[in-house]
Write an enzyme that holds these catalytic residues in place. Structure first.
Site, PDB file in Angstrom:
ATOM      1  N   TRP A 110      -4.887   4.400   0.642  1.00  0.00           N
ATOM      2  CA  TRP A 110      -5.964   3.498   0.211  1.00  0.00           C
ATOM      3  C   TRP A 110      -5.678   2.888  -1.158  1.00  0.00           C
ATOM      4  CZ3 TRP A 110      -8.700   1.920   4.091  1.00  0.00           C
ATOM      5  CH2 TRP A 110      -8.937   2.773   5.173  1.00  0.00           C
ATOM      6  N   HIS A 111      -4.473   2.296  -1.285  1.00  0.00           N
ATOM      7  CA  HIS A 111      -4.077   1.612  -2.509  1.00  0.00           C
ATOM      8  C   HIS A 111      -3.638   0.171  -2.210  1.00  0.00           C
ATOM      9  CE1 HIS A 111      -2.990   5.739  -4.534  1.00  0.00           C
ATOM     10  NE2 HIS A 111      -4.289   5.524  -4.459  1.00  0.00           N
ATOM     11  N   PRO A 112      -4.416  -0.625  -1.469  1.00  0.00           N
ATOM     12  CA  PRO A 112      -3.987  -1.986  -1.156  1.00  0.00           C
ATOM     13  C   PRO A 112      -3.978  -2.858  -2.407  1.00  0.00           C
ATOM     14  CG  PRO A 112      -6.264  -1.705  -0.507  1.00  0.00           C
ATOM     15  CD  PRO A 112      -5.773  -0.347  -0.931  1.00  0.00           C
TER      16      PRO A 112
ATOM     17  N   ASP B  96       0.861  -1.182   0.000  1.00  0.00           N
ATOM     18  CA  ASP B  96       0.000   0.000   0.000  1.00  0.00           C
ATOM     19  C   ASP B  96       0.896   1.230   0.000  1.00  0.00           C
ATOM     20  OD1 ASP B  96      -2.199   1.669   0.159  1.00  0.00           O
ATOM     21  OD2 ASP B  96      -2.685   1.190   2.238  1.00  0.00           O
ATOM     22  N   HIS B  97       0.375   2.319  -0.526  1.00  0.00           N
ATOM     23  CA  HIS B  97       1.079   3.591  -0.445  1.00  0.00           C
ATOM     24  C   HIS B  97       0.777   4.255   0.890  1.00  0.00           C
ATOM     25  CE1 HIS B  97       1.037   3.624  -5.106  1.00  0.00           C
ATOM     26  NE2 HIS B  97       2.233   3.272  -4.677  1.00  0.00           N
TER      27      HIS B  97
END
Length: 305
Positions: free
Chosen positions: A242-244, A93-94
């Site tokens: 919120w980039h899983p 994630d980021h």
């Protein structure tokens, strides 16, 4: 994508459903089971099942269906269809850290949340690779620091994290959420990237061209100066972008979940088409890549591969 095909006789859209598992006959995917208004229903697939439920829920759905680490499935009493130890692993994630300043005068209303983006490098000697540091900039304040129009924000983002987490089952009940262990900042490299992000962010925001609008630094705050203070700030305040992704990654090693055609290893008739298949997180927001995955999957399905 959906509105132009709503009238097609071969298209049905169902909302507010909860898919509980993929149905198998042996190792052949034959349909899906889902809850509708409290009733358990099934739908059969004439050709393939294509699943797209995202970085958190895709591994959960596969494990609920009997695809995943055999020992983990067995601990929840789920019959194993195929032992794939990589399901739910390799979560990336980021991560961002907040930097905000007061505004001396109100700015125009936002058009989008982040109106300007910058990609850069956290250290020398890596400029032949993709940037590992991203900035998002906008004239807004995080609400906990005051009215949203009272400040200006510049957030450094780790665009190529080296930390990996996992998604596992809480129970065999498909209505229970999974256990998400992102393992953020387990790699010291990620901490160093954000440290450099704060340093460069302060340098950018000290530009004389911003003197007319930039007020005092609110966070991290000018009192935080030493490396130890800033590391503590990062570890206590960094938040997800919120980039899983990556939890059902593509490949051919023992931890891979899908092949280059997005077909789940060890079974037939099941493909995954979402961000969970990414072998490594991209150094940008995921949306464009996710659309590409869907488009490429459609091409491969239509080509009969």
């Amino acid at each position: 994508y959906i509105h132009p095909i709503m009238s097609r006789p071969n298209f049905t859209l169902k909302t507010n459903m909860h898919v509980t598992r993929v149905l198998f006959e042996g190792t052949q995917a034959v349909g899906v089971e889902y809850l509708e208004g409290g009733n358990l229903r099934q739908v059969r697939a004439s050709s393939e099942v294509i699943a797209s439920t995202g970085g958190f829920n895709m591994p959960k759905l596969l494990m609920q269906s009997g695809i995943g680490p055999a020992d983990h499935l067995g601990s929840h009493g789920i019959p194993v269809v195929v032992d794939l130890p990589g399901v739910g692993q390799h979560l990336q994630d980021h991560l961002l850290v907040r930097m905000s300043w007061h505004l001396k005068e109100k700015q125009p209303d936002l058009i989008i949340l982040s109106e300007v983006n910058l990609f850069s490098y956290s250290r020398a000697g890596i400029d032949t690779t993709s940037p590992d540091l991203q900035y998002m900039f906008a004239p807004f304040f995080f609400p906990e620091y005051g009215p949203v129009d009272a400040g200006i924000t510049l957030v450094p983002v780790i665009s190529q994290p080296e930390s990996f987490g996992s998604v596992t089952l809480r129970s065999s009940n498909p209505l229970d959420p999974p256990i998400i262990s992102p393992n953020y900042l387990s790699s010291e490299v990620d901490v160093e990237v954000l440290l450099r992000g704060i340093e460069l962010g302060r340098e950018l925001m000290s530009s004389h061209q911003l003197d007319a609008m930039r007020g005092e630094e609110v966070v991290p705050g000018r009192d935080l100066k030493t490396k130890a203070q800033l590391v503590d700030y990062i570890r206590n305040t960094a938040v997800t972008v919120w980039h899983p992704c990556g939890t059902c990654r593509m490949g051919h090693d023992e931890m891979a979940v899908v092949d280059s055609q997005l077909r789940v290893h060890g079974v037939t008739g099941l493909r995954v088409a979402d961000c969970s298949i990414m072998p490594k997180i991209v150094n940008a927001n995921l949306q464009a890549t996710v659309i590409m995955i869907g488009e490429k999957a459609a091409d491969m399905i239509l080509a009969g591969k």
